[in-house]
Design a protein around this motif. Structure first.
Motif, short mmCIF file in Angstrom:
data_model
loop_
_atom_site.label_atom_id
_atom_site.label_comp_id
_atom_site.label_asym_id
_atom_site.label_seq_id
_atom_site.Cartn_x
_atom_site.Cartn_y
_atom_site.Cartn_z
N THR A 192 0.82 -1.22 0.00
CA THR A 192 0.00 0.00 0.00
C THR A 192 0.85 1.27 0.00
O THR A 192 0.32 2.36 -0.08
CB THR A 192 -0.91 0.03 1.25
N LEU A 193 2.18 1.12 0.12
CA LEU A 193 3.04 2.31 0.21
C LEU A 193 4.27 2.09 -0.65
O LEU A 193 4.82 0.99 -0.68
CB LEU A 193 3.47 2.49 1.67
N SER A 194 4.70 3.13 -1.38
CA SER A 194 5.90 2.96 -2.20
C SER A 194 6.84 4.13 -1.99
O SER A 194 6.43 5.22 -1.58
CB SER A 194 5.53 2.85 -3.68
N LYS A 227 11.72 1.77 -7.65
CA LYS A 227 10.51 1.99 -6.86
C LYS A 227 10.30 0.77 -5.98
O LYS A 227 10.13 -0.35 -6.47
CB LYS A 227 9.32 2.17 -7.81
N VAL A 228 10.36 0.98 -4.67
CA VAL A 228 10.21 -0.12 -3.72
C VAL A 228 8.86 0.05 -3.03
O VAL A 228 8.56 1.10 -2.48
CB VAL A 228 11.34 -0.09 -2.66
N SER A 229 8.02 -1.00 -3.08
CA SER A 229 6.68 -0.92 -2.47
C SER A 229 6.57 -1.92 -1.33
O SER A 229 7.09 -3.03 -1.43
CB SER A 229 5.60 -1.22 -3.50
N GLY A 230 5.89 -1.52 -0.26
CA GLY A 230 5.72 -2.40 0.90
C GLY A 230 4.42 -2.09 1.61
O GLY A 230 3.57 -1.36 1.11
N ARG A 231 4.28 -2.64 2.83
CA ARG A 231 3.02 -2.50 3.56
C ARG A 231 3.02 -1.31 4.53
O ARG A 231 2.03 -1.06 5.19
CB ARG A 231 2.74 -3.78 4.34
N LEU A 291 7.32 1.49 8.33
CA LEU A 291 8.25 0.72 9.16
C LEU A 291 8.96 -0.35 8.33
O LEU A 291 10.16 -0.53 8.43
CB LEU A 291 7.50 0.07 10.33
N GLN A 292 8.20 -1.03 7.48
CA GLN A 292 8.79 -2.10 6.67
C GLN A 292 9.85 -1.54 5.73
O GLN A 292 10.95 -2.10 5.62
CB GLN A 292 7.68 -2.78 5.87
N ILE A 293 9.55 -0.42 5.06
CA ILE A 293 10.51 0.19 4.14
C ILE A 293 11.69 0.77 4.93
O ILE A 293 12.85 0.65 4.52
CB ILE A 293 9.81 1.26 3.28
N GLY A 294 11.40 1.36 6.09
CA GLY A 294 12.45 1.93 6.94
C GLY A 294 13.44 0.87 7.42
O GLY A 294 14.65 1.11 7.48
N ILE A 295 12.93 -0.33 7.73
CA ILE A 295 13.81 -1.39 8.22
C ILE A 295 14.70 -1.91 7.09
O ILE A 295 15.88 -2.20 7.30
CB ILE A 295 12.98 -2.51 8.89
N LEU A 296 14.16 -1.99 5.87
CA LEU A 296 15.00 -2.38 4.72
C LEU A 296 16.12 -1.35 4.53
O LEU A 296 17.28 -1.71 4.36
CB LEU A 296 14.13 -2.47 3.45
#
Length: 605
Positions: free
Chosen positions: A305-307, A355-359, A362-367
């Motif tokens: 839902t977030l990219s 373009k990296v998409s996640g939920r 927090l998920q993108i921040g941890i990557l």
């Protein structure tokens, strides 16, 4: 045939799942007497240890009497909901943990809903009963009401309840019972969780629910065997989600015991094992009998839902602090991440950006944090929600938001969320003097809200949210009001200059920090960006006057963390992430280009 029980431990973040698994491991006698074990042994990743949260679901197995119990510890944060969904399909029962004070939270509802849909009977464990504000009876009523609201069947509504304090290592059937050990919980698992269905004599059927990788044997699929047996060295058929098939041999079969992985020769229906030997194994794939293959239903994983756009660092300080700075290195690292993290997507966009998409943030921040620790250097843009079109209507993701605030702050919380297009659905006074308010809010409205919310509630507010659904687009949402203080020059910041700029806003830098033209060095006290010079030294003359050389007193700068930067930045700003520092900068470093872009944007309106 082994006697096996497969359970998952599910709960909202910080309700005590990993601590409970620790106690089950210790009290089942799985560890050898001399074995030293860390606290929260299942959280093996550095970031998990630092933050005290579980990010990846992990499995372990314990022996209790003549039974083998496979336990899967799941993450409690909404951003990792994809992990929990897959895990629930692999187990026959769930331990539903609830905090005796906080009660049913958004993630409790999310994971319980998934468990009810799959027909699992929850063993409810009301944890942390030793807390001062604990109210187990209220929490039990909440759980019952929640199951009714989720259309649970009669069998699910007759769920067993235990009261526990996992940290102190005891569980009991009634509050009046004495505090001894975890035996009642082991009994509940053996009595209430059904045995796996399926028979070792049938044709082989197994499904992969999570991935791991090993430098020696390649990709490993952690798999639940539903029927038949899997033997090391035998040939099986791998059926992918799209129907394509490929044959391969099992080169390695790994069983679990405590925190150890042990090589085994064969496993049978009901067990959870790790299988190596299939090069393109993926989550949801079926491993079947080659003569009579019957594939299992492929898994549905909720869409991101977030990219965010991740690109190569092209600033003046590029390459001075990081080891991996090229687009090829970044692409390789992202592709490796996508192999095991199926809740995320990555697509190249142009020369040197992805373009990296996640939920969630927090998920993108941890990557990003993991990459930073590995020596990568890159730029990150402001997170955006993934918008899609259905029948010509623009749709965006909505979240279910729950905030707990002290009574005196409820007005400011409702007002701020109203500006972000949130609709209030309920307001409940809690016994401890706080108010629990529930909202439905566009996911866009939550970007950058956490810091503001903590400031408004003097750090006492708690907010939690989980994904709801896609709904029609709800118009523009307010964003950050204060502007940025932007450096006009390259060099090292000077104390005298910072001292004079303190009146203009909050500073992000300290003396001797490297700055460059276009770098954001502070938050302005007013709306609109302001170009300033942090390099200007004091003009020295040979005239002396009394009192002119007072010691300069500097206010400590506001530290920038990855999370706070992701929340703070606007569309025309980027975060520069290196192993050493996190900086905020403008997308266009040249002041004239920025002015022209702002003018064009204004004229376009």
């Amino acid at each position: 045939m082994q006697k096996i029980k497969n359970i998952a431990v599910i709960a909202h973040v910080d309700h005590g799942k990993t601590t409970l698994v620790d106690q089950l491991l210790q009290q089942s006698g799985t560890y050898a007497a001399h074995q030293e074990v860390q606290e929260r042994a299942m959280d093996s990743n550095d970031i998990e240890k630092e933050r005290g949260i579980t990010i990846l679901s992990k499995n372990t197995a314990i022996t209790y009497g003549d039974h083998k119990i496979n336990i899967i510890d799941t993450p409690g944060h909404a951003d990792f909901g994809g992990e929990v969904e897959r895990v629930l399909k692999m187990v026959d029962g769930v331990l539903m943990l609830v905090d005796a004070q906080e009660g049913a939270m958004p993630q409790t509802k999310f994971v319980l809903k998934k468990a009810v849909e799959l027909g699992l009977i929850p063993v409810v464990v009301i944890n942390k009963i030793d807390k001062d504000g604990a109210d187990p009876e209220r929490v039990l009523d909440e759980m019952f009401d929640l199951l009714v609201a989720l259309d649970a069947n009669e069998e699910q509504l007759e769920f067993p309840v235990l009261y526990a304090a996992a940290r102190d290592g005891y569980a009991k059937w009634e509050m009046e019972d004495e505090n001894k050990d975890m035996t009642p919980l082991f009994e509940a698992i053996l009595d209430k969780v059904p045995y796996p269905q399926g028979s070792p004599d049938n044709d082989t059927q197994a499904q992969v629910f999570t991935l791991d990788s090993d430098n020696f044997v390649g990709r490993i699929g952690i798999t639940r065997i539903f029927n038949g047996k899997v033997k090391k060295g035998d040939e099986y058929l791998l059926v992918k989600a799209d129907g394509s098939k490929s044959k391969s041999r099992v080169s390695k079969l790994i069983g679990f015991k405590g925190l150890d992985r042990i090589e085994i020769q064969e496993a049978e229906a009901g067990d959870i094992v790790a299988i190596a030997g299939f090069a393109d194994i993926d989550v949801g794939d079926s491993i079947c009998d080659p003569v009579n293959p019957v594939a299992l239903d492929p898994m549905h994983v909720e869409e991101p839902t977030l990219s965010v756009i991740m690109s190569v660092n092209d600033g003046p300080l590029a390459g001075t602090e990081g080891k991996h700075v090229t687009s090829n290195k970044i692409r390789e690292r992202l592709e490796k991440e996508m192999e095991t993290n199926i809740a995320m997507r990555m697509e190249p966009t142009g020369e040197a950006s992805f373009k990296v998409s996640g939920r969630g943030e927090l998920q993108i921040g941890i990557l990003a944090e993991n990459m930073r620790r590995e020596g990568f250097e890159f730029l990150l843009a402001r997170p955006e929600v993934v918008v899609k079109e259905e029948e010509g209507v623009k749709m965006e993701p909505f979240e279910h938001l729950v905030v707990d605030v002290p009574e005196e702050f409820q007005g400011v919380a409702i007002e701020k969320l109203g500006k972000r297009k949130a609709e209030m659905t309920s307001l409940t006074p809690m016994p401890d003097g706080t108010v629990r308010i529930e909202f439905e809010i566009p996911a866009r409205g939550l970007i950058g809200f956490r810091n503001e919310f903590l400031t408004d509630t003097k750090g006492e507010g708690i907010m939690n949210h989980s994904y709801l659904e896609y709904r029609p687009y709800s118009g523009t949402v307010v964003s950050r009001t204060p502007g940025a203080l932007v450096s006009m020059d390259n060099g090292e910041a000077v104390a005298f200059s910072i001292f004079n700029l303190q009146a203009r806003g909050v500073m992000f830098i300290k003396p001797q920090d490297k700055v460059y033209s276009g770098m954001v060095i502070g938050e302005s006290a007013r709306p609109g960006d302001l170009d300033v010079n942090p390099l200007k030294g004091k003009q020295l003359t040979n005239m002396r006057t009394s009192g002119a050389d007072d010691a300069i007193k500097l206010v400590p700068p506001r530290p920038i963390t990855l999370e706070s930067a992701m929340e703070w930045i606007e569309d025309d700003e980027l975060i520069e992430i290196t192993p050493v520092s996190i900086r905020i900068r403008k997308k266009y470093l040249d002041e004239n280009i920025r002015k022209r872009m702002a003018r064009d944007k204004k004229n376009a309106k």
